[in-house]
Design a protein around this motif. Structure first.
Motif, PDB file in Angstrom:
ATOM      1  N   TYR A 163       0.783  -1.230   0.000  1.00  0.00           N
ATOM      2  CA  TYR A 163       0.000   0.000   0.000  1.00  0.00           C
ATOM      3  C   TYR A 163       0.823   1.292   0.000  1.00  0.00           C
ATOM      4  O   TYR A 163       0.272   2.341  -0.335  1.00  0.00           O
ATOM      5  CB  TYR A 163      -0.931   0.027   1.223  1.00  0.00           C
ATOM      6  N   CYS A 215      -4.716  11.869   5.683  1.00  0.00           N
ATOM      7  CA  CYS A 215      -3.741  10.906   5.170  1.00  0.00           C
ATOM      8  C   CYS A 215      -2.863  10.384   6.295  1.00  0.00           C
ATOM      9  O   CYS A 215      -2.736  11.011   7.363  1.00  0.00           O
ATOM     10  CB  CYS A 215      -2.850  11.552   4.098  1.00  0.00           C
ATOM     11  N   ALA A 268      -1.231   7.104   2.308  1.00  0.00           N
ATOM     12  CA  ALA A 268      -2.570   6.641   1.951  1.00  0.00           C
ATOM     13  C   ALA A 268      -3.576   7.649   2.487  1.00  0.00           C
ATOM     14  O   ALA A 268      -3.471   8.086   3.641  1.00  0.00           O
ATOM     15  CB  ALA A 268      -2.841   5.259   2.531  1.00  0.00           C
ATOM     16  N   THR A 321      -9.075   5.239   0.493  1.00  0.00           N
ATOM     17  CA  THR A 321      -8.022   4.224   0.372  1.00  0.00           C
ATOM     18  C   THR A 321      -7.488   3.845   1.748  1.00  0.00           C
ATOM     19  O   THR A 321      -7.274   2.658   2.042  1.00  0.00           O
ATOM     20  CB  THR A 321      -6.883   4.754  -0.508  1.00  0.00           C
TER      21      THR A 321
END
Length: 288
Positions: A50, A166, A184, A188
């Motif tokens: 990720y 984030c 991320a 997400t």
């Protein structure tokens, strides 16, 4: 009745304080090493999936994780042996054993060994305090990430603000600043937090942190128990000496050494001394 006395004698010879300290130490180390090793493996997988698309972005982190896993192998082996020695030292210095083999007597070697265990355990406790603090760092990172995910879930009605929330792995030093994407955001991030890998990694780090705390508690307990045993032994020796002196004073005798009061001539080492000289040399044991 004989079987009962035998069982009570065996139970009385068990060093319960040392046994508790050993079980705590073994459990804490097993929890820390096992969960920590698996958590590091899952962390590398999360970063690769990720937060980094290029192998060069997280290759340094992969090497660091590998080195820490080797350190965990060494810690597990060392503390396994130390647990055995700690328990053996507890059986050796227990009150029942000292009573059986010599009325709470101790040798210079035994006192030196116990003092060495106290010093080594104290040093390990101080060093492990740093490990305990270091184990809190990944828990702090995942706690912040989980809090951000909960905030994203609460703000699903305003997509514009969600994208501004984030978690940047580069800020924590996990990845270099040129890593892509390195962070991320928004939905997400919320999706990552709902994955099985993330929840398992978070739980493993919490368990490893708890294991480090149990290990620190066991080391402090062991250090206090060993120091208390030394103090107790010293008090018993002083009490026995005072009682022995009191008995001699009440009986009208005097305390004297079982060894000669004067130097033994060199020729007495090969030739038996006369009875008169033996009485002068050792008045506590006159000749018959």
């Amino acid at each position: 009745m004989g079987c009962y006395d035998c069982c009570m004698r065996c139970l009385g010879g068990v060093p319960y304080c040392s046994l508790v300290a050993t079980l705590l130490l073994f459990s804490g180390i097993a929890l820390f090493c096992g969960c920590g090793h698996q958590a590091l493996t899952e962390t590398e997988r999360l970063i690769e999936t990720y937060f980094a698309r290029n192998l060069q972005d997280y290759i340094t982190l992969a090497y660091i994780i590998q080195y820490f896993q080797y350190v965990i192998y060494g810690l597990a082996s060392f503390f396994f042996l130390y647990c055995i020695m700690l328990l053996a030292e507890g059986f050796y210095t227990t009150s029942a054993t000292r009573h059986t083999f010599g009325e709470f007597r101790s040798t210079a070697c035994g006192r030196c060994l116990s003092s060495s265990f106290i010093v080594v355990t104290y040093i390990l406790a101080v060093l492990w305090l740093l490990v305990f603090a270091f184990a809190a760092l990944p828990v702090y990172f995942f706690y912040n990430m989980d809090a951000t995910c909960r905030t994203v879930d609460d703000l699903t009605e305003t997509p514009a603000s969600i994208n501004q929330l984030c978690v940047d792995a580069r800020q924590y030093g996990l990845l270099p600043w040129n890593a892509v994407p390195g962070k991320a955001c928004g939905m997400t991030l919320s999706t990552i937090c709902k994955t099985r890998e993330y929840r398992m990694t978070y739980d493993l780090y919490v368990a490893a942190f708890a294991g480090a705390g149990v290990t620190l508690l066991a080391l402090v307990h062991s250090c206090l128990q060993l120091a208390a045993g030394q103090v107790h032994l010293k008090e018993r020796r002083q009490r026995a000496f005072k009682e022995h002196r009191k008995v001699w004073e009440q009986g009208g005798g005097t305390l004297c050494s079982p060894y000669p009061a004067y130097p033994v001539p060199h020729y007495y080492l090969t030739t038996p001394p006369p009875k008169l000289s033996l009485a002068l040399l050792n008045p506590c044991h006159p000749p018959s």
